[in-house]
Design an enzyme around this catalytic site. Sequence first.
Site, short mmCIF file in Angstrom:
data_model
loop_
_atom_site.label_atom_id
_atom_site.label_comp_id
_atom_site.label_asym_id
_atom_site.label_seq_id
_atom_site.Cartn_x
_atom_site.Cartn_y
_atom_site.Cartn_z
CG ASP A 169 -1.98 -1.06 1.19
OD1 ASP A 169 -2.02 -1.80 0.19
OD2 ASP A 169 -2.77 -1.16 2.16
CG ASP B 255 -6.50 -3.05 8.56
OD1 ASP B 255 -7.00 -3.84 9.40
OD2 ASP B 255 -6.61 -3.22 7.33
CE LYS C 233 -10.77 -4.22 1.89
NZ LYS C 233 -10.35 -5.47 2.56
NE ARG D 46 -9.68 -5.14 -1.28
CZ ARG D 46 -10.21 -6.36 -1.38
NH1 ARG D 46 -11.19 -6.57 -2.23
NH2 ARG D 46 -9.78 -7.38 -0.64
CE LYS E 156 -7.14 0.25 4.68
NZ LYS E 156 -7.32 -0.74 5.72
#
Length: 479
Positions: free
Chosen positions: A228, A263, A362, A391, A413
């Site tokens: 990410d 997370d 999502k 994702r 996010k």
Amino acid sequence: MSVQQFLEKHMLSRKIEDAVNAAVRAKSPDPVLFISNHMRKAVPSVITKIKARQILDSRGIPTVEVDLYTNKGMFRASAPSGDTTGMYEAVGIRDGDKGTYLGNSVTRAVKNVNEKISEALIGMDPTLQSQIDHAMIDLDKTEKKVPLYKYIADLSGETNLTLPVPAFTLISGGKHAGNHLAIQDIMILPIGASRFEEAVQMGSETYHHLKAVITEKYGAHGCNVGEDGGFAPNISSFREGLDLVKEAISRTGYDEKIKIAIDVAATDFCIGTKYDLDIKVPNKSGQNFKSVEDMLEIYKELCSEYPIVSIEDPFDKEDWEHVKHFSSLGICQVVGDGLLMSNPKRIQRAIQESACNALLLKVNQIGTVTEAIEVVKLAKDANWGVVTSHRCGETEDSFIADLSVGLATGQIKAGAPCRGERLAKYNQHALIFSSVVLAASQSERQTNLTYDCFELRKSLGIKQFMLVKIGGYHPDQRP
Ligand code: 2PG
Ligand code: MG
């Protein structure tokens, strides 16, 4: 018309004199060639011919190429095309004859260019871009294009559009990085920013301070990034990661304006009913399991020691009982990702049982925009937070940025303020922001789009900031 009148009308004597003087000044070895080139430059440009043809794009699919001739030369351009097409974008005309290029040939479009467009543009000055574009818009009878976020807002009936508070990933672990950290992301929420662009600046500056902090402590190789875009130094504990982020925040000077979200993705290190925080550490894994009660204590301690305001998936995705208990403590926002899987039935159950208080949305997990709209409504009706999410495997598509604005999810996010596929989303927010501000300043349309950290701060029990409205910048002194 006499010769004299002709010379005067076209100011020929002066132009020729200028050209001769220029050749003399330049001491040109070939004055005739020099004068002829000089005269060509003095002539205004005009489009003389337009010739379109069908070519193939990089995927072997037909597209249009155009040669545009002016009195000064020929210029060539071709159009790209893609799969992710939407109903509100300009329409690419394809012939639709399945027997030719599987329906993708563009001979009709080529004909349009060679006939209608060419007729409208020949004789125009090619440098007058807006006149040329308007001539083509007048020919194009397709409806005016609507921005994607607005289209989504219209679909959902949302009228209070907001740019979301971005949760920037700063440290990556879990399945997203090759370090020893069991938890998946440590993120920052710039909840004190008054405008979206300020939030991005705060995120980027903190990211770069963190890079320096990590380099000092772990060397440059500690700055390799995870999936990410968060840094993945070889740390193995919550605290090591949180200390690094805390130090980076303090170096920015933003202090209270930046909070931390994590997370945990606890399912990934849950073994039976216990949690192995050392699951990725060779020679330590399997030796120091934490019970659910231990994990609860860890979260409580961390929330009191660090400015953590949001925890995602603190327990295994099937452990409804303990996530519910943790939520009931009211320590922070509790986000359901693995717990909910963006699934309407699980979301309904979580609302009934008060299992968590925020939805991680999502959209590719739920499958359709319509269902995404429905679950966001469910969550909002239950007074939950909503975090639109990317994702780990992303593309440069920025759809979720528009989705977060159109559904006014309030939070997004989308990874680190780094790597193209992550920045595609944040940059799209910046584009939405600037287009709305521009439209508002032109007084062309009224807009309710705000960058509103207020709701998030309110739900997190943080009260000391004010809301600033985009397009007019009216401070709203809500308590
Ligand atoms: C998450 C997402 C994004 P993944 O857990 O929130 O970080 O990860 O795409 O792997 O589900
Ligand atoms: Mg998650």
